[in-house]
Write a protein that holds these residues in place. Structure first.
Motif, PDB file in Angstrom:
ATOM      1  N   GLN A 112       1.010  -1.190  -0.072  1.00  0.00           N
ATOM      2  CA  GLN A 112      -0.228   0.112   0.334  1.00  0.00           C
ATOM      3  C   GLN A 112       0.901   1.113  -0.415  1.00  0.00           C
ATOM      4  N   CYS A 113       1.992   1.521   0.102  1.00  0.00           N
ATOM      5  CA  CYS A 113       2.610   2.327   0.236  1.00  0.00           C
ATOM      6  C   CYS A 113       3.832   2.934  -0.652  1.00  0.00           C
ATOM      7  N   GLY A 114       4.393   2.070  -1.331  1.00  0.00           N
ATOM      8  CA  GLY A 114       5.411   1.775  -2.228  1.00  0.00           C
ATOM      9  C   GLY A 114       6.748   1.823  -2.038  1.00  0.00           C
ATOM     10  N   ALA A 115       7.433   2.193  -0.593  1.00  0.00           N
ATOM     11  CA  ALA A 115       8.703   2.290  -0.321  1.00  0.00           C
ATOM     12  C   ALA A 115       9.467   0.754  -0.836  1.00  0.00           C
ATOM     13  N   CYS A 116       8.446  -0.461  -1.293  1.00  0.00           N
ATOM     14  CA  CYS A 116       9.477  -1.789  -1.504  1.00  0.00           C
ATOM     15  C   CYS A 116       9.426  -1.610  -2.277  1.00  0.00           C
ATOM     16  N   ASP A 135       0.386  13.036 -15.920  1.00  0.00           N
ATOM     17  CA  ASP A 135       1.076  11.620 -16.074  1.00  0.00           C
ATOM     18  C   ASP A 135       1.327  11.535 -15.086  1.00  0.00           C
ATOM     19  N   ILE A 136       2.148  11.721 -14.285  1.00  0.00           N
ATOM     20  CA  ILE A 136       3.292  11.648 -12.603  1.00  0.00           C
ATOM     21  C   ILE A 136       1.857  11.242 -12.120  1.00  0.00           C
ATOM     22  N   ASP A 137       1.167  11.782 -11.592  1.00  0.00           N
ATOM     23  CA  ASP A 137      -0.220  11.621 -10.509  1.00  0.00           C
ATOM     24  C   ASP A 137      -0.394  10.254 -10.913  1.00  0.00           C
ATOM     25  N   ASN A 138      -0.020   9.688 -11.815  1.00  0.00           N
ATOM     26  CA  ASN A 138      -1.059   8.612 -11.707  1.00  0.00           C
ATOM     27  C   ASN A 138       0.019   7.799 -11.470  1.00  0.00           C
ATOM     28  N   ALA A 139       1.274   8.041 -12.013  1.00  0.00           N
ATOM     29  CA  ALA A 139       1.869   6.853 -12.403  1.00  0.00           C
ATOM     30  C   ALA A 139       2.735   7.371 -10.473  1.00  0.00           C
ATOM     31  N   MET A 140       2.503   8.012 -10.276  1.00  0.00           N
ATOM     32  CA  MET A 140       3.157   7.426  -8.774  1.00  0.00           C
ATOM     33  C   MET A 140       2.000   7.860  -7.670  1.00  0.00           C
ATOM     34  N   GLU A 141       0.734   7.329  -8.023  1.00  0.00           N
ATOM     35  CA  GLU A 141      -0.744   7.076  -6.869  1.00  0.00           C
ATOM     36  C   GLU A 141      -0.353   5.622  -6.249  1.00  0.00           C
ATOM     37  N   GLY A 142       0.150   5.717  -4.755  1.00  0.00           N
ATOM     38  CA  GLY A 142       0.044   4.637  -4.097  1.00  0.00           C
ATOM     39  C   GLY A 142       1.356   4.630  -3.683  1.00  0.00           C
ATOM     40  N   ASN A 143       2.277   5.633  -4.378  1.00  0.00           N
ATOM     41  CA  ASN A 143       3.393   5.924  -3.489  1.00  0.00           C
ATOM     42  C   ASN A 143       3.256   6.890  -2.242  1.00  0.00           C
ATOM     43  N   ILE A 144       3.214   6.567  -0.680  1.00  0.00           N
ATOM     44  CA  ILE A 144       3.124   7.277   0.034  1.00  0.00           C
ATOM     45  C   ILE A 144       4.678   7.868   0.502  1.00  0.00           C
ATOM     46  N   CYS A 145       4.751   9.464   0.891  1.00  0.00           N
ATOM     47  CA  CYS A 145       5.744   9.748   1.452  1.00  0.00           C
ATOM     48  C   CYS A 145       5.093  10.679   3.338  1.00  0.00           C
ATOM     49  N   ARG A 146       5.364  10.168   4.232  1.00  0.00           N
ATOM     50  CA  ARG A 146       4.760  10.529   5.576  1.00  0.00           C
ATOM     51  C   ARG A 146       5.684  12.073   5.600  1.00  0.00           C
ATOM     52  N   CYS A 147       6.616  12.587   4.975  1.00  0.00           N
ATOM     53  CA  CYS A 147       6.683  13.788   5.063  1.00  0.00           C
ATOM     54  C   CYS A 147       6.430  14.486   3.864  1.00  0.00           C
ATOM     55  N   GLY A 148       5.382  14.236   3.287  1.00  0.00           N
ATOM     56  CA  GLY A 148       4.586  15.385   2.275  1.00  0.00           C
ATOM     57  C   GLY A 148       5.218  16.199   1.142  1.00  0.00           C
ATOM     58  N   THR A 149       7.019  15.415   0.967  1.00  0.00           N
ATOM     59  CA  THR A 149       7.258  16.342  -0.116  1.00  0.00           C
ATOM     60  C   THR A 149       7.058  15.906  -1.717  1.00  0.00           C
ATOM     61  N   TYR A 150       5.611  15.460  -1.379  1.00  0.00           N
ATOM     62  CA  TYR A 150       4.797  15.522  -2.639  1.00  0.00           C
ATOM     63  C   TYR A 150       5.122  16.399  -3.922  1.00  0.00           C
ATOM     64  N   LEU A 151       5.325  18.215  -3.913  1.00  0.00           N
ATOM     65  CA  LEU A 151       5.786  19.099  -4.583  1.00  0.00           C
ATOM     66  C   LEU A 151       6.699  18.210  -5.016  1.00  0.00           C
ATOM     67  N   ARG A 152       7.938  18.734  -4.650  1.00  0.00           N
ATOM     68  CA  ARG A 152       9.387  18.250  -4.422  1.00  0.00           C
ATOM     69  C   ARG A 152       9.281  17.218  -5.356  1.00  0.00           C
ATOM     70  N   ILE A 153       8.758  16.406  -5.353  1.00  0.00           N
ATOM     71  CA  ILE A 153       8.756  15.099  -6.268  1.00  0.00           C
ATOM     72  C   ILE A 153       8.191  14.923  -7.358  1.00  0.00           C
ATOM     73  N   HIS A 154       7.025  15.486  -7.722  1.00  0.00           N
ATOM     74  CA  HIS A 154       6.712  15.934  -8.745  1.00  0.00           C
ATOM     75  C   HIS A 154       7.587  16.906  -9.211  1.00  0.00           C
ATOM     76  N   LYS A 155       8.298  17.639  -9.299  1.00  0.00           N
ATOM     77  CA  LYS A 155       8.880  19.073  -9.994  1.00  0.00           C
ATOM     78  C   LYS A 155      10.286  17.698  -9.733  1.00  0.00           C
TER      79      LYS A 155
END
Length: 153
Positions: A42-46, A121-141
């Motif tokens: 469920q989280c994608g870390a692995c 496309d990025i949102d769809n591909a990354m759906e299900g990868n969870i970041c507890r720190c909330g760095t989603y905007l930096r990941i996207h960039k």
């Protein structure tokens, strides 16, 4: 005896075929970049690549990986210079860093299949990868920057 190819190196392991690939990577092979997060995909870390597809190694049995090509974060590039790794460093993406290998591995599949991904496309591909720190905007960039680096290179 199961035969695995991990990061272009062959292994023969005498192991229970139902063992999750994650534990083989970390505990037997010693590749600890792939992280345990939830244990239920469920989280994608692995996330690792199995024949070029992003899979959750916590629920992928070693028998499913036998005879396939497994790539971990350690095998994504020889010198840590994959466009995603460059972008991650340039934009200082990680905060705690725990989820980042899984994030990068999911993004790598996207960029392999789509050299010019849209935000959706990025949102769809990354759906299900969870970041507890909330760095989603930096990941996207960083994914956008990596796509740009890849197109130029």
């Amino acid at each position: 005896m199961l035969k695995l190819n991990i990061n272009k190196k062959d292994y023969e392991l005498n192991i229970d075929p139902n063992t999750p690939l994650l534990w083989v990577l970390r505990d037997i092979v010693g590749l600890v970049g792939t992280k345990y997060g939830c244990g239920i995909a469920q989280c994608g870390a692995c996330t690792v690549h199995l024949n070029g597809e992003a899979v959750r190694s916590c629920v992928t049995t070693v028998s499913r990986a036998a005879g396939q090509k497994v790539v971990t974060i350690e095998g994504l590039s020889v010198n840590g210079d994959h466009p995603l790794q460059q972008a991650w460093l340039e934009l200082d993406v990680s905060q705690c860093g725990y989820c980042q290998a899984g994030q990068i591995m999911s993004a790598a599949v996207l960029l392999k299949e789509n050299k010019n991904p849209t935000d959706k496309d990025i949102d769809n591909a990354m759906e299900g990868n969870i970041c507890r720190c909330g760095t989603y905007l930096r990941i996207h960039k960083a994914i956008q920057l990596a796509a740009e680096i890849q197109r130029k290179g």
